[in-house]
Every structure is written in C-alpha cells, then in structure tokens.
Write a protein that holds these residues in place. Structure first.
Motif, PDB file in Angstrom:
ATOM      1  N   ASP A 186      -9.189  -1.995  28.909  1.00  0.00           N
ATOM      2  CA  ASP A 186     -10.037  -2.565  28.962  1.00  0.00           C
ATOM      3  C   ASP A 186     -10.874  -2.430  30.663  1.00  0.00           C
ATOM      4  O   ASP A 186     -12.429  -1.789  30.146  1.00  0.00           O
ATOM      5  CB  ASP A 186      -9.954  -3.551  28.691  1.00  0.00           C
ATOM      6  N   ASN A 187      -9.995  -3.005  31.261  1.00  0.00           N
ATOM      7  CA  ASN A 187     -10.971  -2.674  32.781  1.00  0.00           C
ATOM      8  C   ASN A 187     -10.054  -2.052  33.758  1.00  0.00           C
ATOM      9  O   ASN A 187     -10.406  -1.318  34.438  1.00  0.00           O
ATOM     10  CB  ASN A 187     -10.325  -3.999  33.041  1.00  0.00           C
ATOM     11  N   GLY A 188      -8.214  -2.117  34.218  1.00  0.00           N
ATOM     12  CA  GLY A 188      -7.983  -1.175  34.899  1.00  0.00           C
ATOM     13  C   GLY A 188      -7.105  -1.871  36.424  1.00  0.00           C
ATOM     14  O   GLY A 188      -6.717  -1.905  37.004  1.00  0.00           O
ATOM     15  N   LYS A 189      -8.733  -3.168  35.801  1.00  0.00           N
ATOM     16  CA  LYS A 189      -7.705  -3.913  37.551  1.00  0.00           C
ATOM     17  C   LYS A 189      -7.754  -5.667  36.811  1.00  0.00           C
ATOM     18  O   LYS A 189      -8.530  -6.334  36.620  1.00  0.00           O
ATOM     19  CB  LYS A 189      -8.989  -3.805  38.258  1.00  0.00           C
ATOM     20  N   VAL A 190      -6.548  -6.424  37.246  1.00  0.00           N
ATOM     21  CA  VAL A 190      -5.824  -6.649  36.547  1.00  0.00           C
ATOM     22  C   VAL A 190      -5.394  -7.614  38.131  1.00  0.00           C
ATOM     23  O   VAL A 190      -4.228  -6.948  38.576  1.00  0.00           O
ATOM     24  CB  VAL A 190      -5.068  -6.877  35.508  1.00  0.00           C
ATOM     25  N   ILE A 191      -5.222  -8.966  37.852  1.00  0.00           N
ATOM     26  CA  ILE A 191      -3.789 -10.291  38.229  1.00  0.00           C
ATOM     27  C   ILE A 191      -3.653 -10.721  37.891  1.00  0.00           C
ATOM     28  O   ILE A 191      -4.448 -11.056  37.134  1.00  0.00           O
ATOM     29  CB  ILE A 191      -4.647 -11.067  40.196  1.00  0.00           C
ATOM     30  N   VAL A 192      -2.657 -11.279  38.495  1.00  0.00           N
ATOM     31  CA  VAL A 192      -1.213 -12.278  36.996  1.00  0.00           C
ATOM     32  C   VAL A 192      -1.089 -13.662  37.929  1.00  0.00           C
ATOM     33  O   VAL A 192      -0.822 -12.831  39.021  1.00  0.00           O
ATOM     34  CB  VAL A 192       0.130 -11.681  36.412  1.00  0.00           C
ATOM     35  N   THR A 193      -1.802 -14.810  37.121  1.00  0.00           N
ATOM     36  CA  THR A 193      -0.606 -15.883  37.924  1.00  0.00           C
ATOM     37  C   THR A 193       0.055 -16.515  36.683  1.00  0.00           C
ATOM     38  O   THR A 193      -0.054 -16.110  35.410  1.00  0.00           O
ATOM     39  CB  THR A 193      -2.040 -16.283  37.939  1.00  0.00           C
ATOM     40  N   GLY A 194       0.601 -17.570  37.011  1.00  0.00           N
ATOM     41  CA  GLY A 194       0.698 -18.487  35.481  1.00  0.00           C
ATOM     42  C   GLY A 194       2.705 -18.793  36.373  1.00  0.00           C
ATOM     43  O   GLY A 194       3.138 -17.779  37.097  1.00  0.00           O
ATOM     44  N   CYS A 195       3.002 -18.924  35.116  1.00  0.00           N
ATOM     45  CA  CYS A 195       4.506 -19.525  34.996  1.00  0.00           C
ATOM     46  C   CYS A 195       5.106 -18.081  34.774  1.00  0.00           C
ATOM     47  O   CYS A 195       6.176 -17.675  35.541  1.00  0.00           O
ATOM     48  CB  CYS A 195       4.938 -20.173  33.675  1.00  0.00           C
ATOM     49  N   MET A 196       4.704 -16.723  34.339  1.00  0.00           N
ATOM     50  CA  MET A 196       5.685 -15.364  34.161  1.00  0.00           C
ATOM     51  C   MET A 196       5.459 -15.503  35.632  1.00  0.00           C
ATOM     52  O   MET A 196       6.670 -14.070  35.986  1.00  0.00           O
ATOM     53  CB  MET A 196       5.068 -14.489  33.043  1.00  0.00           C
ATOM     54  N   GLY A 197       4.467 -15.231  36.613  1.00  0.00           N
ATOM     55  CA  GLY A 197       4.749 -14.584  37.647  1.00  0.00           C
ATOM     56  C   GLY A 197       5.726 -15.277  38.742  1.00  0.00           C
ATOM     57  O   GLY A 197       5.440 -14.581  40.094  1.00  0.00           O
ATOM     58  N   ALA A 198       6.306 -16.410  38.201  1.00  0.00           N
ATOM     59  CA  ALA A 198       7.524 -17.070  39.331  1.00  0.00           C
ATOM     60  C   ALA A 198       8.424 -15.393  38.821  1.00  0.00           C
ATOM     61  O   ALA A 198       9.827 -15.889  39.686  1.00  0.00           O
ATOM     62  CB  ALA A 198       7.526 -18.280  38.724  1.00  0.00           C
ATOM     63  N   GLU A 199       8.717 -14.096  37.983  1.00  0.00           N
ATOM     64  CA  GLU A 199       9.926 -13.656  37.972  1.00  0.00           C
ATOM     65  C   GLU A 199       8.809 -12.182  37.756  1.00  0.00           C
ATOM     66  O   GLU A 199       8.275 -11.556  36.450  1.00  0.00           O
ATOM     67  CB  GLU A 199      10.297 -14.159  36.446  1.00  0.00           C
ATOM     68  N   PRO A 200       8.253 -12.138  39.208  1.00  0.00           N
ATOM     69  CA  PRO A 200       7.573 -10.556  39.233  1.00  0.00           C
ATOM     70  C   PRO A 200       8.213  -9.325  38.457  1.00  0.00           C
ATOM     71  O   PRO A 200       7.240  -8.704  38.400  1.00  0.00           O
ATOM     72  CB  PRO A 200       7.191 -10.341  40.897  1.00  0.00           C
ATOM     73  N   GLU A 201       9.205  -9.530  38.899  1.00  0.00           N
ATOM     74  CA  GLU A 201       9.897  -8.385  38.413  1.00  0.00           C
ATOM     75  C   GLU A 201       9.846  -8.249  37.088  1.00  0.00           C
ATOM     76  O   GLU A 201       9.594  -6.489  36.788  1.00  0.00           O
ATOM     77  CB  GLU A 201      11.277  -8.037  39.195  1.00  0.00           C
ATOM     78  N   CYS A 216       2.310 -17.335  30.766  1.00  0.00           N
ATOM     79  CA  CYS A 216       2.813 -18.459  30.036  1.00  0.00           C
ATOM     80  C   CYS A 216       4.261 -17.732  29.906  1.00  0.00           C
ATOM     81  O   CYS A 216       4.396 -16.463  29.955  1.00  0.00           O
ATOM     82  CB  CYS A 216       3.240 -18.738  28.660  1.00  0.00           C
ATOM     83  N   GLY A 217       5.752 -18.462  30.364  1.00  0.00           N
ATOM     84  CA  GLY A 217       7.112 -17.982  30.574  1.00  0.00           C
ATOM     85  C   GLY A 217       8.578 -18.810  30.211  1.00  0.00           C
ATOM     86  O   GLY A 217       8.822 -17.794  30.498  1.00  0.00           O
ATOM     87  N   PHE A 218       7.834 -19.470  29.531  1.00  0.00           N
ATOM     88  CA  PHE A 218       8.929 -20.169  29.326  1.00  0.00           C
ATOM     89  C   PHE A 218       9.702 -19.674  28.280  1.00  0.00           C
ATOM     90  O   PHE A 218      10.346 -19.681  28.400  1.00  0.00           O
ATOM     91  CB  PHE A 218       7.823 -21.601  28.417  1.00  0.00           C
ATOM     92  N   LEU A 219       9.174 -19.019  26.441  1.00  0.00           N
ATOM     93  CA  LEU A 219      10.063 -18.788  26.305  1.00  0.00           C
ATOM     94  C   LEU A 219       9.850 -17.048  26.351  1.00  0.00           C
ATOM     95  O   LEU A 219       8.517 -16.721  26.272  1.00  0.00           O
ATOM     96  CB  LEU A 219       9.506 -19.080  24.776  1.00  0.00           C
TER      97      LEU A 219
END
Length: 451
Positions: free
Chosen positions: A82-97, A62-65
């Motif tokens: 915990d794992n080391g291999k992570v893919i990120v998606t969703g609203c905060m992904g619109a600002e990957p920087e 979530c990237g709203f607030l």
C-alpha cells in the motif's frame, strides 16, 4: 504590526509528515506503540488512518508464536504493497533475518523497546518538521486506548525461563521502573480523565526484584519498588486499578486484603498455564506448587468478590491423557471466573520443542474443545450467581438503546461484557450502577439504576 508578528505571517506552513502505524500483539506492545507515537507527535509528525498517502508506515510486530509471526509478516506485506516505505519494530524485530527473508524491501528493523532506533530510522526516511507554534502534546502522552482507561507498564523484560517462551530473548531480563516514576505517570493519566489503570508487565509480581526494591520519593514519602507497596499507592488515586500478569508467588497473598478493602479491583490475572505438576515442571513455571487450590480458597475467603482470570496451554510436549484429565478436574475445583486456552505451538528457539514427543494436532484440538466446554459450564454457573446483584459498570460503547460496558470482573478485550439498558443516554467512560437481570455463557445483561 509588532516585530514578532512579521515572521509568523511570512512563514510558509508546510504540511507535516504523516505516519501510518500498526500495533500488533499484547498490551505491553501497545504501550511501546504509545511511547513511539508520543515521541513522533512531539516532533511534529501526524498520524494517518491509511497506509496509502502516508509518508511512512511503522509496524510494531509480535513474535511470540508462529501464528503471531505470520500475522506480523502479513501486515508488513500489506504495508509494503500500500505504501512501499516500511519500518519494522517490536518483538519479531529481535530476529530480523526472518523478516528480511520474506520482505527484504523494509527500510529498517529494530527490536522491542528500542524507541531511539525507531525514531532514528524515521528521521532518515522522513525528516521531522517540528513547529513549536502549533505542535502541542498532552502531558499524559498519546494513548491508543479510549480516554477512560489506560495500560500502566511497570517493568520491561522477564527473569523467568519458561521452556515455551522466548520473551527474555526478545525483550531481555527484568528491568523495573522506580515506584515514583510509575506513580507520576499514573497521576498524569488520572488527571487527564483515565478512570481505570491496567497494571501490566511480563511478570507483575516480580516487580522491583532487579533493583532490590529500591525506594524513591513520591509526594512526601518514600515508596519501595514492591508489588504490594505500589498496589497500595495506586489504590489512593480513587480509580479502578486492575492487576494483570500476576505470577502466584507467595507475597501475592498480601495484596488480597487491598482488594477486600476496595483499594484495588478484586481481580487477579494469574497465568497458571497448567495444573499437572509434571507439565509445570517441564514448562519451568515459577511459583508452581501443589497448594494453589488452597490458596485460591483463602483468597476468596478474604475477598469473596474476587475474580480470577487465567490462561492455559493444552497439548504441551509430553502432556499425557492423565495430565489433561487432571487439568480438567483441577479446573472444576478452582472454578476460575475467566479463562483463555491455547493449543501449544512450537516457537523457534524455545526449549520446550525438544523436551518430549509432540502431541498430535488432532489430540490438541480435541483437548482444547473439551477444556473450553468445561470452562463454559463454569463461567455460566458463576455468572448466574450475579443475577439480581447491583454491579458498578464502566461504559465502553453506547448505542441507541443498549450500552456495552464492563464490571469490575471484566478487563477490556479479553473478558466478558455487561450490556446495559438505560432510561437516559449513557456516556462512554462513566461508571453506572446496573441491576443484573440475566446472564449467558460469558456476558451479563441489566438495567442502569444509578449513576
């Protein structure tokens, strides 16, 4: 032994790749998560309960607030640890920087609703091992909600440009689904045992405006992509239909008779956000008008059992003492049933940040406390009126002596609850008739008298 049996016996069954999934944010994001998981399960992936031991972790952010972004970053960090291999998606992904600045080790970042990109990233990291002999997906797809209720998303994005919101930047402009597509999904859910459909979008009452209310064929008739038409058709399934995120455009008045007739639940989730016209103008809220109180009175005249829930923001830039006092007075007159309140948080990229001088944090806190105390009084008073009534209650949880459920006035996770004593064990998902015996500030208590 037949020819077809030999390959099955010789075939080595490999354990399927396992994905751990974190879903953050609003119900609209939860539906996105359900769609991604359904696609993954269709390709043979399994879900893991823990990050450790999984082949991969997906975090739907979530990237709203700012607080939501920090929660997202924290969850990404935990998944990496915990794992080391992570893919990120969703609203905060619109600002990957923003993500890469804190967690440069993530494998991939995609924005909201980019299902194909998520699947492509998963395939690169953990190739699928789909087995058509063993992989079966129910027609309604994979749901992250209990079996008896489901969110039904009717559109993506938003055409509004509220000054405090960056959702259009994150999720784009309004994109409505054809009514027939929505109704087919609703039918699959109902056939699978869903008893409550929670209709969601970013702006539910704007449904169809982007496709000029195009008609589509459902069963033996044409159904327009209009708020009223879709509500009427959903009401024919014979399950609870709950309308969320309904901006108060004039045509919303037309759906109230459907509630009075029992076609859809007598429940409206209207995000008013404020009452002061000065603040509403700075917010650039759609359908903001001075006749809202009169419309609420008319709605309740038509449908006396109507429940209205809403959300508000206090401490918006430039909000004066006079604005806030007007909001409290308005709240007392409106007597809304269910209300949430947020202290304004600056959101990077939101134009509201520069509209006026910020309200000091201590003032925001004081206003929030006064607002919530006022609403608590209203809620207590309105709930007391239900003591002695018989209410239909859908059961969410069962216990040794008392079950927890919701009346038609309560949406899951955001509203109150009804605590139900019963002479026989109740089942999750059943709808019981409950005599209300007492009320507190936000919840009801009673005994089941019919099933």
């Amino acid at each position: 032994m037949t020819v077809l049996e030999a390959p099955q016996m010789n075939r080595q069954i490999k354990p399927p790749p396992r994905i751990s999934f974190v879903s953050l944010g609003c119900p609209k994001a939860l539906v996105d998560s359900e769609r991604i998981i359904t696609r993954l399960r269709a390709e043979g992936y399994e879900l893991a309960r823990e990050h450790a031991g999984a082949d991969l972790v997906i975090v739907n952010t979530c990237g709203f607030l700012e607080s939501a972004q920090q929660e997202s970053l924290s969850n990404i960090g935990e998944a990496l640890a915990d794992n080391g291999k992570v893919i990120v998606t969703g609203c905060m992904g619109a600002e990957p920087e923003k993500i890469m600045a804190v967690h440069p080790a993530v494998l991939a970042i995609t924005g909201p609703q980019q299902y194909e990109s998520v699947l492509e990233a998963v395939h690169r990291a953990v190739p699928p091992q789909h087995d058509p002999y063993t992989d079966l997906i129910p027609p309604e797809g994979i749901k992250l909600t209990p079996r008896h209720y489901a969110y039904l998303k009717i559109s993506e994005g938003c055409n509004n440009r509220c000054t405090f919101c960056i959702i259009p930047k994150l999720r784009g402009d309004l994109v409505s689904r054809l009514a027939a597509d929505v109704l087919r999904e609703a039918e699959r859910l109902v056939n699978a045992g869903v008893k409550e459909l929670l209709v969601i979008s970013q702006d539910t009452s704007a449904y169809g405006v982007d496709i000029k209310y195009a008609a589509s064929t459902w069963k033996d008739r044409e159904v327009r992509a209009k708020f009223l038409d879709l509500s009427r058709e959903l009401g024919e399934f014979g399950v609870w239909v709950r309308l969320h995120y309904v901006y108060p455009y004039p045509h919303v008045d037309d759906v109230i008779p459907l509630m009075a007739d029992g076609k859809v639940l007598p429940y409206l989730d209207v995000p008013f956000q404020h009452a002061s016209t000065h603040v509403l103008k700075r917010m650039r809220r759609p359908a903001a008008q001075e006749k809202t109180l009169e419309r609420i009175r008319v709605w309740r005249d038509i449908c006396p059992s109507l429940t209205i829930r809403s959300t508000f923001i206090v401490g918006f830039p430039g909000e004066t003492d006079k604005d806030f006092e007007f909001l409290l007075e308005w709240l007392g007159e409106a007597e809304l049933d269910r209300v949430g309140c947020f202290k304004y948080e600056p959101v990077a990229g939101a134009t509201a940040n520069d509209l006026a001088a910020p309200v000091p944090d201590e003032v925001k806190e004081e206003r929030w406390n006064r607002f919530m105390a006022r609403q608590q009084e209203i809620s207590r008073k309105r709930l007391k009126r239900k003591v002695g009534n018989r209410e239909r209650v859908i059961i969410d949880e069962v216990g040794p002596t008392v079950a927890k459920g919701r009346s038609k006035a309560d949406a899951p996770q955001i509203d109150g609850a009804v605590y139900v004593a019963s002479h026989r064990p109740l089942r999750v998902g059943e709808i019981a008739t409950v005599k209300i015996e007492r009320a507190d500030d936000y919840d009801l208590h009673g005994t089941a008298v019919g099933y």
